[in-house]
Write an enzyme that holds these catalytic residues in place. Structure first.
Site, mmCIF file in Angstrom:
data_model
loop_
_atom_site.group_PDB
_atom_site.id
_atom_site.type_symbol
_atom_site.label_atom_id
_atom_site.label_comp_id
_atom_site.label_asym_id
_atom_site.label_seq_id
_atom_site.Cartn_x
_atom_site.Cartn_y
_atom_site.Cartn_z
ATOM 1 N N ASP A 1 83.432 85.990 -49.335
ATOM 2 C CA ASP A 1 84.875 85.892 -49.613
ATOM 3 C C ASP A 1 85.139 85.573 -51.075
ATOM 4 O OD1 ASP A 1 85.234 84.566 -46.373
ATOM 5 O OD2 ASP A 1 86.270 86.365 -47.123
ATOM 6 N N ASP B 1 89.294 89.102 -39.134
ATOM 7 C CA ASP B 1 88.751 88.101 -40.045
ATOM 8 C C ASP B 1 89.673 86.886 -40.119
ATOM 9 O OD1 ASP B 1 88.126 88.110 -43.665
ATOM 10 O OD2 ASP B 1 87.484 86.735 -42.086
HETATM 11 C C1 DX5 Z 1 89.947 83.853 -45.474
HETATM 12 C C2 DX5 Z 1 88.634 84.642 -45.442
HETATM 13 C C3 DX5 Z 1 87.953 84.564 -44.095
HETATM 14 C C4 DX5 Z 1 87.591 83.122 -43.686
HETATM 15 C C5 DX5 Z 1 86.964 83.105 -42.313
HETATM 16 O O1 DX5 Z 1 90.674 84.181 -46.630
HETATM 17 O O2 DX5 Z 1 88.863 86.005 -45.747
HETATM 18 O O3 DX5 Z 1 86.761 85.362 -44.144
HETATM 19 O O4 DX5 Z 1 86.702 82.578 -44.636
HETATM 20 O O5 DX5 Z 1 86.643 81.773 -42.026
HETATM 21 P P1 DX5 Z 1 87.064 81.122 -40.611
HETATM 22 O O6 DX5 Z 1 86.268 81.870 -39.563
HETATM 23 O O7 DX5 Z 1 86.635 79.679 -40.754
HETATM 24 O O8 DX5 Z 1 88.538 81.329 -40.458
HETATM 25 ZN ZN ZN Z 2 87.113 87.329 -45.442
#
Ligand code: DX5
Ligand code: ZN
Length: 219
Positions: free
Chosen positions: A33, A178
């Site tokens: 990310d 996501d």
């Molecule tokens: C948020 C990111 C996601 C996030 C997912 O901006 O794009 O990929 O890190 O993490 P969780 O599963 O903890 O929501």
């Molecule tokens: Zn992401």
């Protein structure tokens, strides 16, 4: 359904050990990310570059880079050397459709698959013209910017609507979700026709990563 592990919030003290554990738990992808502090307020550039370099040195598990950035080309160029399998960017970060088409081609010229990401407020219509040219659509199920948030149920409906559209057009484009994915909502996600689910907190904070990813794979 494939599982992609977001490494945004791993324990900084045990980076390599954590990556080995996630690989051993059979994640299908590492999800990187990248946030520039402009498209979203968080800035993860240095950390994600460091993590991706470490991953390149220790695993062959595919890497997908999720760019939450304004200057897409700058960050595509930054991560090409890391040989990602996929680069996902937000079309709305680009000036116009022509720029989006050019970026799609540029990434594909580098033998990297292309994904377009929809934030919760973005409609499917906003990227329909690009869908025949891309490998996947990333339907964000939280507002971009951080991990550990709760999944927004309306976004699952968006994924279902997208699935119907792709089927009606006989398009092979994959759907990835996501944000906020966990063992409580993974079944509903799998039943929505989603191909890949990204999970961060639910996996990296788990006592038993193997059990979580195994269960998600079975959903
Ligand atoms: C948020 C990111 C996601 C996030 C997912 O901006 O794009 O990929 O890190 O993490 P969780 O599963 O903890 O929501
Ligand atoms: Zn992401």
């Amino acid at each position: 359904m494939e599982i992609s592990t977001s490494i945004l919030n791993i324990n900084e003290e045990k980076i390599t050990e954590t990556f080995y554990n996630i690989e051993a738990a059979k994640t299908d992808y590492f999800h990187i990310d990248v946030m520039d502090g402009k498209f979203v307020s968080n800035n993860t550039v240095e950390k994600m570059q460091r993590y991706t370099d470490i991953l390149n040195g220790i695993t062959n598990t595919p890497i997908e880079v999720h760019l939450m950035v304004e200057n897409v080309k700058e960050y595509v160029d930054m991560f090409i050397p890391n040989n990602p399998t996929k680069i996902i960017f937000h079309a709305k970060a680009m000036q116009n459709s022509e720029e989006v088409f050019k970026m799609i081609e540029y990434i594909k010229e580098n033998n990297i698959q292309v994904g377009l990401a929809l934030s919760p407020e973005d409609s499917i219509d906003s990227i329909k013209e690009f869908i025949p040219k891309i490998h996947q659509v990333l339907v964000m199920t939280v507002n971009p910017g951080q991990g550990g948030q709760a999944l927004i149920p309306e976004c699952i409906k968006k994924a279902q609507e997208l699935k119907k559209y792709l089927d009606s057009e006989n398009l092979e484009t994959q759907i990835e979700v996501d944000g906020g994915v966990n063992l409580q909502n993974i079944k509903e996600i799998a039943n929505s026709g989603v191909d890949i689910a990204v999970a961060g907190t639910a996996i990296v904070k788990a006592v038993d990563m193997k059990y979580v990813i195994y269960t998600m794979h079975q959903a």
